[in-house]
Every structure is written in C-alpha cells, then in structure tokens.
Design a protein around this motif. Structure first.
Motif, PDB file in Angstrom:
ATOM      1  N   ARG A  27       0.862  -1.187   0.000  1.00 57.56           N
ATOM      2  CA  ARG A  27       0.000   0.000   0.000  1.00 57.56           C
ATOM      3  C   ARG A  27       0.894   1.232   0.000  1.00 57.56           C
ATOM      4  NH1 ARG A  27      -5.271  -0.909   3.718  1.00 57.56           N
ATOM      5  NH2 ARG A  27      -5.873  -2.908   2.818  1.00 57.56           N
ATOM      6  N   PRO A  28       0.512   2.256  -0.720  1.00 51.02           N
ATOM      7  CA  PRO A  28       1.356   3.451  -0.810  1.00 51.02           C
ATOM      8  C   PRO A  28       1.693   4.066   0.552  1.00 51.02           C
ATOM      9  CG  PRO A  28      -0.438   3.569  -2.402  1.00 51.02           C
ATOM     10  CD  PRO A  28      -0.698   2.367  -1.532  1.00 51.02           C
ATOM     11  N   GLU A  29       0.786   3.919   1.515  1.00 51.95           N
ATOM     12  CA  GLU A  29       0.996   4.546   2.822  1.00 51.95           C
ATOM     13  C   GLU A  29       1.758   3.653   3.803  1.00 51.95           C
ATOM     14  OE1 GLU A  29      -2.975   2.405   2.987  1.00 51.95           O
ATOM     15  OE2 GLU A  29      -1.931   3.631   1.520  1.00 51.95           O
ATOM     16  N   SER A  30       2.148   2.451   3.412  1.00 49.28           N
ATOM     17  CA  SER A  30       2.800   1.522   4.339  1.00 49.28           C
ATOM     18  C   SER A  30       4.080   2.093   4.945  1.00 49.28           C
ATOM     19  CB  SER A  30       3.129   0.202   3.634  1.00 49.28           C
ATOM     20  OG  SER A  30       1.954  -0.446   3.229  1.00 49.28           O
ATOM     21  N   ALA A  31       4.989   2.557   4.116  1.00 49.99           N
ATOM     22  CA  ALA A  31       6.275   3.053   4.617  1.00 49.99           C
ATOM     23  C   ALA A  31       6.091   4.275   5.509  1.00 49.99           C
ATOM     24  CB  ALA A  31       7.204   3.377   3.455  1.00 49.99           C
ATOM     25  N   SER A  32       5.234   5.207   5.100  1.00 51.74           N
ATOM     26  CA  SER A  32       5.049   6.416   5.906  1.00 51.74           C
ATOM     27  C   SER A  32       4.359   6.104   7.239  1.00 51.74           C
ATOM     28  CB  SER A  32       4.266   7.484   5.130  1.00 51.74           C
ATOM     29  OG  SER A  32       2.975   7.022   4.809  1.00 51.74           O
ATOM     30  N   LEU A  34       4.676   3.249   8.967  1.00 50.86           N
ATOM     31  CA  LEU A  34       5.696   2.654   9.831  1.00 50.86           C
ATOM     32  C   LEU A  34       6.693   3.708  10.312  1.00 50.86           C
ATOM     33  CD1 LEU A  34       6.287  -0.742   8.012  1.00 50.86           C
ATOM     34  CD2 LEU A  34       4.994  -0.321  10.103  1.00 50.86           C
ATOM     35  N   ASP A  35       7.045   4.659   9.444  1.00 51.78           N
ATOM     36  CA  ASP A  35       7.936   5.751   9.856  1.00 51.78           C
ATOM     37  C   ASP A  35       7.302   6.578  10.969  1.00 51.78           C
ATOM     38  OD1 ASP A  35       9.939   5.023   8.110  1.00 51.78           O
ATOM     39  OD2 ASP A  35       9.351   6.483   6.563  1.00 51.78           O
ATOM     40  N   ALA A  36       6.006   6.819  10.880  1.00 52.52           N
ATOM     41  CA  ALA A  36       5.302   7.572  11.926  1.00 52.52           C
ATOM     42  C   ALA A  36       5.328   6.804  13.248  1.00 52.52           C
ATOM     43  CB  ALA A  36       3.859   7.849  11.498  1.00 52.52           C
ATOM     44  N   PHE A  37       5.156   5.474  13.186  1.00 52.82           N
ATOM     45  CA  PHE A  37       5.262   4.661  14.401  1.00 52.82           C
ATOM     46  C   PHE A  37       6.643   4.820  15.030  1.00 52.82           C
ATOM     47  CE2 PHE A  37       2.030   1.262  12.810  1.00 52.82           C
ATOM     48  CZ  PHE A  37       0.970   2.055  13.213  1.00 52.82           C
ATOM     49  N   ARG A  38       7.673   4.719  14.196  1.00 50.24           N
ATOM     50  CA  ARG A  38       9.046   4.830  14.710  1.00 50.24           C
ATOM     51  C   ARG A  38       9.297   6.207  15.322  1.00 50.24           C
ATOM     52  NH1 ARG A  38       9.851   1.896   9.574  1.00 50.24           N
ATOM     53  NH2 ARG A  38      10.335  -0.256  10.122  1.00 50.24           N
ATOM     54  N   LYS A  39       8.833   7.252  14.668  1.00 50.19           N
ATOM     55  CA  LYS A  39       9.023   8.620  15.179  1.00 50.19           C
ATOM     56  C   LYS A  39       8.265   8.849  16.483  1.00 50.19           C
ATOM     57  CE  LYS A  39      10.065  10.707  10.751  1.00 50.19           C
ATOM     58  NZ  LYS A  39       9.583  11.490   9.614  1.00 50.19           N
ATOM     59  N   SER A  40       7.184   8.095  16.693  1.00 48.95           N
ATOM     60  CA  SER A  40       6.407   8.251  17.921  1.00 48.95           C
ATOM     61  C   SER A  40       7.026   7.486  19.089  1.00 48.95           C
ATOM     62  CB  SER A  40       4.960   7.806  17.709  1.00 48.95           C
ATOM     63  OG  SER A  40       4.887   6.393  17.640  1.00 48.95           O
ATOM     64  N   GLY A  41       8.096   6.762  18.813  1.00 44.64           N
ATOM     65  CA  GLY A  41       8.793   6.062  19.881  1.00 44.64           C
ATOM     66  C   GLY A  41       8.678   4.551  19.862  1.00 44.64           C
ATOM     67  N   ILE A  42       7.900   4.013  18.956  1.00 53.15           N
ATOM     68  CA  ILE A  42       7.794   2.552  18.858  1.00 53.15           C
ATOM     69  C   ILE A  42       9.105   2.043  18.261  1.00 53.15           C
ATOM     70  CG2 ILE A  42       6.609   0.635  17.718  1.00 53.15           C
ATOM     71  CD1 ILE A  42       4.050   2.358  17.859  1.00 53.15           C
ATOM     72  N   GLN A  43       9.797   1.231  19.016  1.00 52.76           N
ATOM     73  CA  GLN A  43      11.125   0.766  18.613  1.00 52.76           C
ATOM     74  C   GLN A  43      11.109  -0.578  17.901  1.00 52.76           C
ATOM     75  OE1 GLN A  43      13.919   2.704  18.943  1.00 52.76           O
ATOM     76  NE2 GLN A  43      12.398   4.222  19.537  1.00 52.76           N
ATOM     77  N   SER A  44      10.115  -1.406  18.193  1.00 48.88           N
ATOM     78  CA  SER A  44      10.098  -2.760  17.655  1.00 48.88           C
ATOM     79  C   SER A  44       8.835  -2.983  16.823  1.00 48.88           C
ATOM     80  CB  SER A  44      10.154  -3.770  18.794  1.00 48.88           C
ATOM     81  OG  SER A  44      10.117  -5.077  18.292  1.00 48.88           O
ATOM     82  N   ILE A  45       9.031  -3.292  15.554  1.00 53.65           N
ATOM     83  CA  ILE A  45       7.916  -3.603  14.653  1.00 53.65           C
ATOM     84  C   ILE A  45       8.136  -5.025  14.151  1.00 53.65           C
ATOM     85  CG2 ILE A  45       6.775  -3.057  12.469  1.00 53.65           C
ATOM     86  CD1 ILE A  45       7.598  -0.116  12.982  1.00 53.65           C
ATOM     87  N   THR A  46       7.109  -5.850  14.258  1.00 54.23           N
ATOM     88  CA  THR A  46       7.188  -7.253  13.848  1.00 54.23           C
ATOM     89  C   THR A  46       6.195  -7.514  12.728  1.00 54.23           C
ATOM     90  OG1 THR A  46       7.811  -7.933  16.083  1.00 54.23           O
ATOM     91  CG2 THR A  46       6.928  -9.643  14.641  1.00 54.23           C
ATOM     92  N   MET A  47       6.630  -8.252  11.712  1.00 58.49           N
ATOM     93  CA  MET A  47       5.741  -8.661  10.627  1.00 58.49           C
ATOM     94  C   MET A  47       5.312 -10.108  10.883  1.00 58.49           C
ATOM     95  SD  MET A  47       6.449  -9.272   6.566  1.00 58.49           S
ATOM     96  CE  MET A  47       6.380  -7.588   6.007  1.00 58.49           C
ATOM     97  N   LEU A  48       4.008 -10.339  10.908  1.00 56.97           N
ATOM     98  CA  LEU A  48       3.438 -11.677  11.015  1.00 56.97           C
ATOM     99  C   LEU A  48       2.688 -11.956   9.717  1.00 56.97           C
ATOM    100  CD1 LEU A  48       1.864 -11.355  14.578  1.00 56.97           C
ATOM    101  CD2 LEU A  48       4.091 -12.320  13.994  1.00 56.97           C
TER     102      LEU A  48
END
Length: 71
Positions: A27-32, A34-48
């Motif tokens: 999806r076009p918005e996928s990368a942005s 996830l970047d917003a999650f990281r900028k908000s302080g979420i350090q760990s993202i897991t793909m299931l």
C-alpha cells in the motif's frame, strides 16, 4: 523468485509450459505509517504473515522491518 518477493506460478498448456512471478503491491501509505510509528517512539515492529519466509523477508526489507515471522 521468492527471494525477490514473488510467488511462482507454473502453467501447462498441452506440452507447453510457462512460469510467471506474481507479487502483491505494498500500500502506498505503508512506509510512511511505519515511519510515523518509529518517530512516535515505537522501537520494535514485527511482521506476522502466512507467506513463505523468503517472500516475507523481501517485503520486510522494503519496509525496514527486522523481525519477521512467516509460514
């Protein structure tokens, strides 16, 4: 093909054979997102995913996801 995120499809028409690779589009918005999650302080993202490991890792690489659980 799987290492590039493609699903191999083999077709037969009589004695003729062909193979093609199919790929879901991110999806076009996928990368942005996830970047917003990281900028908000979420350090760990897991793909299931139910996809195979190679395909999942190819997609995860595009999104800079390190932790992947596939299969």
């Amino acid at each position: 093909m799987q290492a590039r995120g493609l699903t191999a499809v083999v077709m037969a028409f009589g004695e003729d054979w062909a193979s093609i690779g199919l790929q879901d589009q991110l999806r076009p918005e996928s990368a942005s997102t996830l970047d917003a999650f990281r900028k908000s302080g979420i350090q760990s993202i897991t793909m299931l995913t139910g996809d195979n490991e190679a395909t999942a890792r190819a997609v995860a690489s595009e999104l800079h996801i390190q932790d992947v659980h596939a299969g």
